[in-house]
Design a protein around this motif. Structure first.
Motif, PDB file in Angstrom:
ATOM      1  N   TRP A 134       0.826  -0.946  -0.107  1.00  0.00           N
ATOM      2  CA  TRP A 134       0.041   0.006  -0.388  1.00  0.00           C
ATOM      3  C   TRP A 134       0.921   1.163  -0.236  1.00  0.00           C
ATOM      4  CZ3 TRP A 134      -5.650   0.005  -0.181  1.00  0.00           C
ATOM      5  CH2 TRP A 134      -5.946  -1.381   0.744  1.00  0.00           C
ATOM      6  N   ASN A 356      -3.476   3.732  -4.478  1.00  0.00           N
ATOM      7  CA  ASN A 356      -3.861   2.500  -4.321  1.00  0.00           C
ATOM      8  C   ASN A 356      -4.785   1.674  -4.533  1.00  0.00           C
ATOM      9  OD1 ASN A 356      -1.657   2.189  -1.741  1.00  0.00           O
ATOM     10  ND2 ASN A 356      -3.366   4.062  -1.096  1.00  0.00           N
ATOM     11  N   ASN A 359      -5.428  -2.269  -6.008  1.00  0.00           N
ATOM     12  CA  ASN A 359      -5.555  -2.771  -4.090  1.00  0.00           C
ATOM     13  C   ASN A 359      -6.987  -2.906  -3.815  1.00  0.00           C
ATOM     14  OD1 ASN A 359      -3.102  -4.059  -4.036  1.00  0.00           O
ATOM     15  ND2 ASN A 359      -2.407  -1.884  -2.884  1.00  0.00           N
TER      16      ASN A 359
END
Length: 442
Positions: A134, A356, A359
């Motif tokens: 992350w 991010n 993800n």
């Protein structure tokens, strides 16, 4: 009214011509601040004033708040809690986040305040427990608005503009790229057309009162000696020349020098035939300056906080007026908090969600960036909250013990600590100081 209709008002022409001129310069849309034009360091000078620094600092504290949270963008979404959890976890990694919010809260005073978002990659298990890399925000670097400029473009009447940031190392401006813009928080306060993108600063209204206060303060300092030591009157022979009938300037100068020297040593020595008298300084002038200083101080507090009356009374007209002004201050702070919340939502959380993205797609929350919220912290009256809690409890309403204790200023007893058993003392005993029967927990 009829006379005003015949007068040619130049306001529209002056404004529109000035606006066109600003966009045609091709160099920078300058901050249309009268006070920055007069003194480029006026903000720093204003904040050296004790009253202004206290009021501005207090309002910044209230805007920044102590606690914050995230709200789901789509409350009915099945992944709403997950998006809030991910956003909260990442935001908690920002160092000195409270101070960063305070720095941005200064925008109401300066017109705008910027911050640079710094971050780093870390391996975390968020959401489904799977390890992922992350991008985590770690710091918000405070940047003065003077580090940025807006460069206008006017091609065949088509207006546009772009930001540039001052590079300290190369000593020149760099064009802001999309990457830079993504990692920059621009908190502009009350942005309108006339502010040219620099925001509307309270500094502009505050400057006049600060300027007057500075002059009154200087006059007060100069008058201290006069009011404290009084006026020295000396009647001496020969002060007027017998031949010319004009004042004997040499003799007067000598007497003045001698009396000033003696007065500085707190002693007066003169011939018994001379008449030297000290008149006490009048208090009327000092009271006038004191009233002016109080008026200026109250106006400064009113401009910054929206109120200037504080009272320890619990009833009466002063108490009622203080209550109204407290609500006025709370409404002002609430507006400032909401603007800061919107800035964090559209800048900080947008940056986190963009960095991010991969993800978040795996977790199914790429389109559910949460909303930033600063908790409201209006001061509660412990006695009033206790009475409300007692009334609700009597009505059979279940209450949160932690909230009741927090709003009444108490905390839950720790293990092994002496306690006052609930319901063991009547209200009369509390007021009469008869004491509580303490009981140690087993």
């Amino acid at each position: 009214m009829s006379e005003a209709m015949r007068v040619r008002n130049q306001a529209q022409q002056v404004y529109t011509r000035a606006l066109s001129s600003a966009w045609r310069n091709g160099i920078s849309l300058h901050d249309p601040s009268l006070w920055l034009f007069r003194d480029p360091e006026v903000e720093e000078k204003m904040l050296r004033d004790a009253d202004i620094r206290h009021a501005v600092g207090y309002r910044r504290h209230l805007i920044a708040g102590k606690d914050w949270s995230l709200f789901p963008r789509v409350e009915t979404s099945p992944t709403a809690a997950l998006s809030v959890h991910v956003g909260t976890t990442l935001l908690k990694e920002i160092e000195n986040f409270t101070q960063a919010r305070m720095n941005l809260a200064r925008a109401f005073f300066s017109g705008a305040r910027f911050a640079r978002i710094h971050g780093e990659p870390r391996v975390l298990t968020l959401g489904d427990g799977k390890k992922r890399t992350w991008w985590v925000p770690t710091r918000l670097e405070d940047l003065d608005k003077r580090m940025y400029r807006i460069v206008p473009n006017n091609e065949d009447g088509e207006l546009s503009a772009h930001w540039e940031r001052w590079n300290v190392g190369t000593a020149e401006y760099d064009v802001e790229t999309k990457y830079d813009a993504l990692h920059t928080i621009k908190h502009v306060y009350q942005d309108d057309e006339a502010s040219l993108g620099h925001g509307s600063a309270l500094r502009e209204a505050l400057g006049w009162w600060w300027y007057a206060k500075e002059h009154v303060f200087q006059e007060s300092l100069a008058a201290v000696e006069k009011f404290a030591q009084g006026i020295l009157i000396a009647k001496v022979d020969g002060a007027r020349d017998a031949e010319t009938g004009l004042p004997n300037s040499e003799l007067i100068a000598d007497w003045t020098s001698v009396l000033e020297d003696l007065r500085a040593r707190h002693v007066l020595v003169f011939d018994k035939s001379d008449d030297v008298e000290i008149l006490p300084g009048g208090g009327d002038g000092w009271q006038l300056m004191e009233s002016i200083r109080a008026e200026l101080r109250n106006t400064i507090y009113t401009l910054v906080m929206g109120a200037n009356l504080t009272t320890a009374s619990s009833e009466g007209g002063s108490y009622a007026l203080a209550q109204v002004q407290e609500n006025s201050t709370e409404a002002l702070i609430q507006f400032d908090r909401e603007t800061l919340q919107e800035t964090f939502t559209k800048s900080l959380l947008k940056c986190i969600w963009f960095r991010n993205h991969a993800n978040l797609v795996e977790l199914g929350i790429e389109d559910e960036s949460p909303l930033f919220n600063i908790s409201q912290e209006k001061r509660q009256d412990p006695k009033e909250r206790a009475e409300v809690a007692s009334m609700l409890s009597t009505m059979g309403v279940d209450l949160s013990l932690s909230q009741v204790l927090e709003q009444t200023g108490f905390s839950a007893p720790e293990e092994g600590e002496d306690v006052i058993p609930g319901g063991s003392a009547a209200p009369a005993e509390v007021g009469g100081g008869g004491g509580f029967p303490f009981k140690a927990k087993p």
